[in-house]
Write a protein that holds these residues in place. Structure first.
Motif, PDB file in Angstrom:
ATOM      1  N   ALA A 100       0.836  -1.201   0.000  1.00 56.63           N
ATOM      2  CA  ALA A 100       0.000   0.000   0.000  1.00 56.63           C
ATOM      3  C   ALA A 100       0.869   1.247   0.000  1.00 56.63           C
ATOM      4  CB  ALA A 100      -0.929  -0.004   1.213  1.00 56.63           C
TER       5      ALA A 100
ATOM      6  N   VAL B 148      -3.061   0.677  -3.737  1.00 57.52           N
ATOM      7  CA  VAL B 148      -2.258  -0.518  -3.456  1.00 57.52           C
ATOM      8  C   VAL B 148      -1.613  -1.011  -4.746  1.00 57.52           C
ATOM      9  CG1 VAL B 148      -2.270  -2.886  -2.577  1.00 57.52           C
ATOM     10  CG2 VAL B 148      -3.821  -1.185  -1.580  1.00 57.52           C
TER      11      VAL B 148
ATOM     12  N   LEU C  80     -10.623   0.849  -0.925  1.00 57.14           N
ATOM     13  CA  LEU C  80      -9.447   0.688  -1.767  1.00 57.14           C
ATOM     14  C   LEU C  80      -9.712   1.129  -3.203  1.00 57.14           C
ATOM     15  CD1 LEU C  80      -8.307  -2.882  -0.630  1.00 57.14           C
ATOM     16  CD2 LEU C  80      -7.657  -0.679   0.347  1.00 57.14           C
TER      17      LEU C  80
ATOM     18  N   GLY D 212      -3.709  -2.914   2.209  1.00 57.41           N
ATOM     19  CA  GLY D 212      -4.413  -1.643   2.200  1.00 57.41           C
ATOM     20  C   GLY D 212      -5.088  -1.274   3.503  1.00 57.41           C
TER      21      GLY D 212
ATOM     22  N   THR E  70      -4.402  -7.451  -1.475  1.00 60.27           N
ATOM     23  CA  THR E  70      -4.628  -6.006  -1.515  1.00 60.27           C
ATOM     24  C   THR E  70      -5.385  -5.527  -0.281  1.00 60.27           C
ATOM     25  OG1 THR E  70      -6.607  -6.362  -2.876  1.00 60.27           O
ATOM     26  CG2 THR E  70      -4.543  -5.860  -4.025  1.00 60.27           C
TER      27      THR E  70
END
Length: 343
Positions: free
Chosen positions: A41, A340, A314, A124, A120
């Protein structure tokens, strides 16, 4: 193998991001883990803090919130073994950039990643999760039934903080800096008790909070920065949507907790006296204050992700070759969602 680094100008005002060839990592020793990075991230780099800590280098590594697979472990590593899926935050003095295919990291900065959590999501959420836990659990002792004001709730950090507060049974009030943010906050389930739209600069935050709490004030305030002076003495663009420090003190209830992200907060004797009369406390949220208790927080953040308590905000994942441009945007505080890099 390339990694992303940044260089600081001689004036310390601007930084330049560059990809740099990185030597192959040596055999892992002692308590270090060799990690294949799967996601990293992007967060703003606090160059002022680096300068204050006398951390001067030609090239600083970029990217610290990582998730990946263990490739090798040192002889003294006790918590991990090869092929484990892990997530963690690289320390401020790390020699390796998280934006690189392989890194070395001490085992005390890592925890296991649950199978249900994607790469992710793990990368994140980890930093904002730690910040939210530190602010609401350790600094303000959140408990069921408390009222919480979370400023700029539609930000990536604000979203996690709201979800944690709801999970702990708190009544949440939040501010919105735009119509889009207001609509985002109004979609929260369970619903936010009150969304205060400050985008036009005409709504008084203190009055709205006192009205919502029947004049008692809120128990916990988590700000996103505050104005220290009058509007005439502050940069209009930067601070027009932030509340004045007097507003925060006014809306804070008896025995309340004010957690601030304003590192240069200045309180005059009358401000301190008002906090004294309310029996209120003031705490500073510095997410670089790292200790081993954060490992428990990291584990809990991952658990909340796997059970669906946390739903991070995200942006679409990007490849490594776009990381330089994306970091430039992140450093300028552009964009609302967490960015990310996926390997």
């Amino acid at each position: 193998m390339k990694g992303l680094y940044f260089q600081q100008s001689s004036t310390d005002e601007e930084i330049t991001f560059v990809f740099q060839e990185k030597e192959d990592l040596p055999v892992t020793e002692d308590n270090f883990v060799k990690l294949q990075v799967k996601a990293c991230a992007l967060s703003q780099i606090n160059t002022k803090l680096l300068a204050e800590m006398k951390m001067k280098k030609d090239l600083f590594p970029v990217g610290r919130e990582i998730a990946g697979i263990v490739l090798d472990v040192g002889s003294k590593v006790s918590f991990f073994q090869p092929d484990d899926e892990v997530v963690g935050i690289l320390p401020l003095d790390s020699e390796d950039p998280g934006l690189c295919e392989v890194v070395r990291v001490h085992e005390h900065y890592l925890v296991h990643k649950p199978e249900k959590v994607t790469w992710t999501e793990a990368a994140g959420s980890i930093r904002d999760g730690v910040r939210a836990y530190t602010a609401l659990h350790y600094l303000s002792h959140l408990s069921p039934g408390k009222s919480v004001l979370i400023m700029d709730g539609a930000s990536a950090f604000g979203t996690i903080a709201i979800q944690l507060a709801h999970h702990r049974g708190a009544k949440v009030i939040s501010t919105a800096c735009s119509l889009e943010d207001k609509q985002c906050l109004e979609r929260f389930r369970p619903p936010i008790a009150r969304v205060i739209d400050v985008s036009n600069g005409k709504v008084h935050v203190a009055e709205s909070c006192l009205e919502e709490t029947g004049g008692l004030g809120v128990d916990i305030v988590l700000d996103a920065g505050v104005r220290l002076y009058s509007k005439d003495d502050e940069p209009a663009v930067k601070l027009q949507l932030l509340p004045h420090k007097h507003d925060i003190i006014t809306l804070l209830g008896v025995g309340g907790h004010w957690v601030t992200t304003e590192e240069n907060l200045q309180l005059d004797p009358p401000d301190s006296h008002c906090l004294f009369l309310k029996g209120a406390t003031l705490a500073f949220l510095n997410d670089e204050v790292w200790n081993l208790s954060n490992l428990r927080i990291l584990k809990d953040v991952m658990e909340k992700l796997s059970t669906g308590v946390f739903r991070p905000q995200l942006d679409e994942p990007i490849p490594l070759y776009e990381a330089k441009v994306s970091m430039e945007a992140v450093q300028k505080n552009q964009g609302r969602k967490k960015q990310v890099v996926q390997f």
